[in-house]
Design an enzyme around this catalytic site. Structure first.
Site, PDB file in Angstrom:
ATOM      1  N   LYS A   1       0.864  -1.184   0.000  1.00  0.00           N
ATOM      2  CA  LYS A   1       0.000   0.000   0.000  1.00  0.00           C
ATOM      3  C   LYS A   1       0.893   1.225   0.000  1.00  0.00           C
ATOM      4  O   LYS A   1       2.029   1.180   0.465  1.00  0.00           O
ATOM      5  CB  LYS A   1      -0.875   0.014   1.264  1.00  0.00           C
TER       6      LYS A   1
HETATM    7  P1  NAD Z   1     -14.659   7.181  -2.541  1.00  0.00           P
HETATM    8  O1  NAD Z   1     -13.751   8.324  -2.264  1.00  0.00           O
HETATM    9  O2  NAD Z   1     -15.135   6.933  -3.937  1.00  0.00           O
HETATM   10  O3  NAD Z   1     -15.995   7.335  -1.646  1.00  0.00           O
HETATM   11  C1  NAD Z   1     -15.930   7.510  -0.265  1.00  0.00           C
HETATM   12  C2  NAD Z   1     -17.331   7.765   0.258  1.00  0.00           C
HETATM   13  O4  NAD Z   1     -17.265   7.828   1.683  1.00  0.00           O
HETATM   14  C3  NAD Z   1     -17.929   9.089  -0.202  1.00  0.00           C
HETATM   15  O5  NAD Z   1     -19.316   8.918  -0.442  1.00  0.00           O
HETATM   16  C4  NAD Z   1     -17.726   9.992   0.999  1.00  0.00           C
HETATM   17  O6  NAD Z   1     -18.668  11.047   1.075  1.00  0.00           O
HETATM   18  C5  NAD Z   1     -17.920   9.010   2.131  1.00  0.00           C
HETATM   19  N1  NAD Z   1     -17.345   9.471   3.392  1.00  0.00           N
HETATM   20  C6  NAD Z   1     -16.151  10.090   3.586  1.00  0.00           C
HETATM   21  N2  NAD Z   1     -16.008  10.416   4.879  1.00  0.00           N
HETATM   22  C7  NAD Z   1     -17.125   9.997   5.501  1.00  0.00           C
HETATM   23  C8  NAD Z   1     -17.576  10.055   6.857  1.00  0.00           C
HETATM   24  N3  NAD Z   1     -16.842  10.623   7.811  1.00  0.00           N
HETATM   25  N4  NAD Z   1     -18.783   9.506   7.132  1.00  0.00           N
HETATM   26  C9  NAD Z   1     -19.548   8.939   6.181  1.00  0.00           C
HETATM   27  N5  NAD Z   1     -19.167   8.865   4.896  1.00  0.00           N
HETATM   28  C10 NAD Z   1     -17.977   9.383   4.567  1.00  0.00           C
HETATM   29  O7  NAD Z   1     -13.940   5.919  -1.923  1.00  0.00           O
HETATM   30  P2  NAD Z   1     -14.155   4.387  -2.317  1.00  0.00           P
HETATM   31  O8  NAD Z   1     -13.200   4.051  -3.399  1.00  0.00           O
HETATM   32  O9  NAD Z   1     -15.612   4.103  -2.477  1.00  0.00           O
HETATM   33  O10 NAD Z   1     -13.591   3.677  -0.995  1.00  0.00           O
HETATM   34  C11 NAD Z   1     -14.383   3.541   0.177  1.00  0.00           C
HETATM   35  C12 NAD Z   1     -13.725   2.519   1.087  1.00  0.00           C
HETATM   36  O11 NAD Z   1     -13.597   1.285   0.395  1.00  0.00           O
HETATM   37  C13 NAD Z   1     -12.305   2.859   1.577  1.00  0.00           C
HETATM   38  O12 NAD Z   1     -12.146   2.304   2.862  1.00  0.00           O
HETATM   39  C14 NAD Z   1     -11.421   2.119   0.600  1.00  0.00           C
HETATM   40  O13 NAD Z   1     -10.136   1.826   1.145  1.00  0.00           O
HETATM   41  C15 NAD Z   1     -12.245   0.859   0.421  1.00  0.00           C
HETATM   42  N6  NAD Z   1     -11.944   0.112  -0.806  1.00  0.00           N
HETATM   43  C16 NAD Z   1     -12.068   0.679  -2.025  1.00  0.00           C
HETATM   44  C17 NAD Z   1     -11.808  -0.072  -3.154  1.00  0.00           C
HETATM   45  C18 NAD Z   1     -11.989   0.477  -4.533  1.00  0.00           C
HETATM   46  O14 NAD Z   1     -11.804  -0.279  -5.503  1.00  0.00           O
HETATM   47  N7  NAD Z   1     -12.366   1.741  -4.690  1.00  0.00           N
HETATM   48  C19 NAD Z   1     -11.393  -1.405  -3.036  1.00  0.00           C
HETATM   49  C20 NAD Z   1     -11.281  -1.965  -1.769  1.00  0.00           C
HETATM   50  C21 NAD Z   1     -11.569  -1.198  -0.660  1.00  0.00           C
END
Ligand code: NAD
Length: 427
Positions: A117
């Site tokens: 990471k």
């Molecule tokens: P993103 O930036 O597209 O979306 C994040 C979302 O979380 C947004 O809707 C934002 O408004 C919301 N958010 C942020 N702070 C918040 C809070 N304090 N309370 C409530 N909501 C809040 O991110 P993503 O890619 O969807 O990733 C989300 C999670 O999934 C992260 O933990 C990331 O590590 C994990 N993840 C993502 C992927 C991927 O392929 N994108 C893969 C595995 C894990």
């Protein structure tokens, strides 16, 4: 040998940041590792952690320095794989934990990767596009020593996207003198990206929810879903739940919480978010106070935003029968215990959100072979892999009478330590 008295704070299991939580998870699985337990210390320290200074010239002519990281937690089963996060709160210990969870995730789905990471401690919203590009390129050059298509393959994470992957790919290619599409995944399609990658994590979340629901005789059609985070993961998952006939009753994002007992119009909500930046002010829904989100009546809860959201403070209020962890590390170990005591089934992050890295793997394979698959083919392969991985986790959980999280760790840690043992120690 007990070396705890010599451990720096970030290796200390009592230091309850994400890394401390990961160490506790490893401790829980150690009794199930048999003779491989002698190698378990390998999992409790990252193989390699690189801290880099990233200086860039800002648009106003001054020079700013940012701290960047790339951590390779375990490379026993293959090259490192894991995203790059740009966030003002990124720390070495957080990146270490995220890299370790990538090791577990990749091994759990049986992808031929180790875990890695990266991140930069920066609020990217404060940078212009030019500054962001310079930051990305300098960071890529700095970590260029340890990344590469067969060494360590970054991907997007929070606040990084296809464009940033394109700059990373270009910088690495320029430095090495050959176009290396396979050095990152999550690239634009025009640069060797894969169809279906953007939706892959949300699709994986939905797939494991289908499987888990079946095991607890929960009929998906008509069941109520609450989603925290409506971004890449939560947004796609919410759409798929709605398409399957579920009622997505509550959504929370960084700015607000909306609730509609008869089910939110997800399409309209996503349009509202695209226009206004958050769910705040969405008409046709009731606005709730933030804390109320955790006690809404629902059958499935999908935390898909941040770490450490389900804690001792709210675990007792959760009404769902099923928690599907879209985010990484959303549940603290104490909260995990509370949910288990209350009979709530948790599908852990290390399996639930593995869809993204699975299609990243497909992207990397397609780049190597320069032969690209159709979206249907990709989705079908993704669903098959996720179902197989879930079935193995379910069976292991039944066999040892443990949680799905511990079962996933048993499978993953066994694979990693088997590889470690077979390779032996060098020199
Ligand atoms: P993103 O930036 O597209 O979306 C994040 C979302 O979380 C947004 O809707 C934002 O408004 C919301 N958010 C942020 N702070 C918040 C809070 N304090 N309370 C409530 N909501 C809040 O991110 P993503 O890619 O969807 O990733 C989300 C999670 O999934 C992260 O933990 C990331 O590590 C994990 N993840 C993502 C992927 C991927 O392929 N994108 C893969 C595995 C894990």
């Amino acid at each position: 040998m007990n070396t705890s008295h010599t451990l720096p704070s970030y290796l200390d299991p009592n230091h309850l940041g994400p890394w401390g939580i990961y160490l506790q998870q490893v401790d829980r699985v150690t009794p199930y590792l048999g003779h491989l337990a002698r190698w378990v210390e390998t999992l409790k320290r990252p193989k390699r952690a690189m801290i880099v200074d990233v200086p860039i010239e800002l648009d106003n002519g001054t020079v700013a320095h940012f701290e960047g990281y790339r951590v390779q937690h375990n490379l026993s089963r293959g090259p490192g794989k894991g995203g790059v996060r740009f966030h003002q709160d990124v720390t070495l210990s957080e990146v270490m934990a995220l890299s370790a969870w990538m090791s577990v995730k990749n091994a759990a789905v049986n992808l031929p990767y180790g875990g890695a990471k990266g991140g930069i401690r920066v609020d990217p919203k404060t940078l212009s596009r030019g500054e962001l590009e310079r930051l990305t390129r300098r960071y890529t050059s700095e970590i260029g020593l340890i990344i590469g298509p067969s060494k360590d393959i970054p991907a997007p994470d929070m606040n990084t996207n296809e464009q940033i992957m394109a700059w990373m790919m270009d910088t690495y290619s320029m430095n090495t003198g050959a176009t290396a599409t396979g050095v990152v995944t999550g690239k634009p399609i025009a640069l060797g990206g894969s169809l279906g990658r953007r939706e892959a994590t949300g699709r994986g979340v939905f797939t494991v929810a289908q499987e888990a629901a079946q095991h607890i005789q929960l009929e998906l059609k008509g069941c109520r879903v609450a989603v925290q985070g409506l971004g890449n993961v939560g947004g796609v998952a919410a759409q798929l739940f709605a398409q399957a006939g579920c009622k997505v009753v509550a959504v929370q994002d960084h700015a607000g919480t909306v609730y509609q007992a008869s089910g939110l119009d997800i399409h309209a909500l996503l349009e509202h978010v695209a226009k206004h930046g958050s769910v705040l002010g969405f008409s046709g829904a009731e606005a709730l106070a933030r804390a109320q989100f955790w006690s809404v009546p629902c059958d499935i809860l999908v935390p898909a935003a941040l770490e450490q959201q389900i804690t001792v403070n709210n675990a007792a209020q959760i009404q769902a029968r099923l928690v599907i962890e879209g985010a990484n590390g959303p549940t603290t170990p104490e909260a995990d215990d509370i949910l288990a005591e209350r009979g709530i089934l948790v599908v852990p992050d290390v399996i639930a959100n593995a869809g993204g890295v699975t299609v990243s793997y497909f992207e990397w394979v397609q780049d190597f072979s320069s032969f690209f698959w159709s979206e249907d083919e990709i989705n079908a392969r993704l669903v098959r892999l996720m179902r197989e991985a879930f079935a193995a986790v379910w069976q292991t959980a039944q066999q040892h009478k443990v949680s799905l999280r511990t079962a996933t760790f048993i499978i993953a840690c066994t694979r990693m330590l088997q590889a470690r043992e077979l390779r032996g120690l060098y020199p």
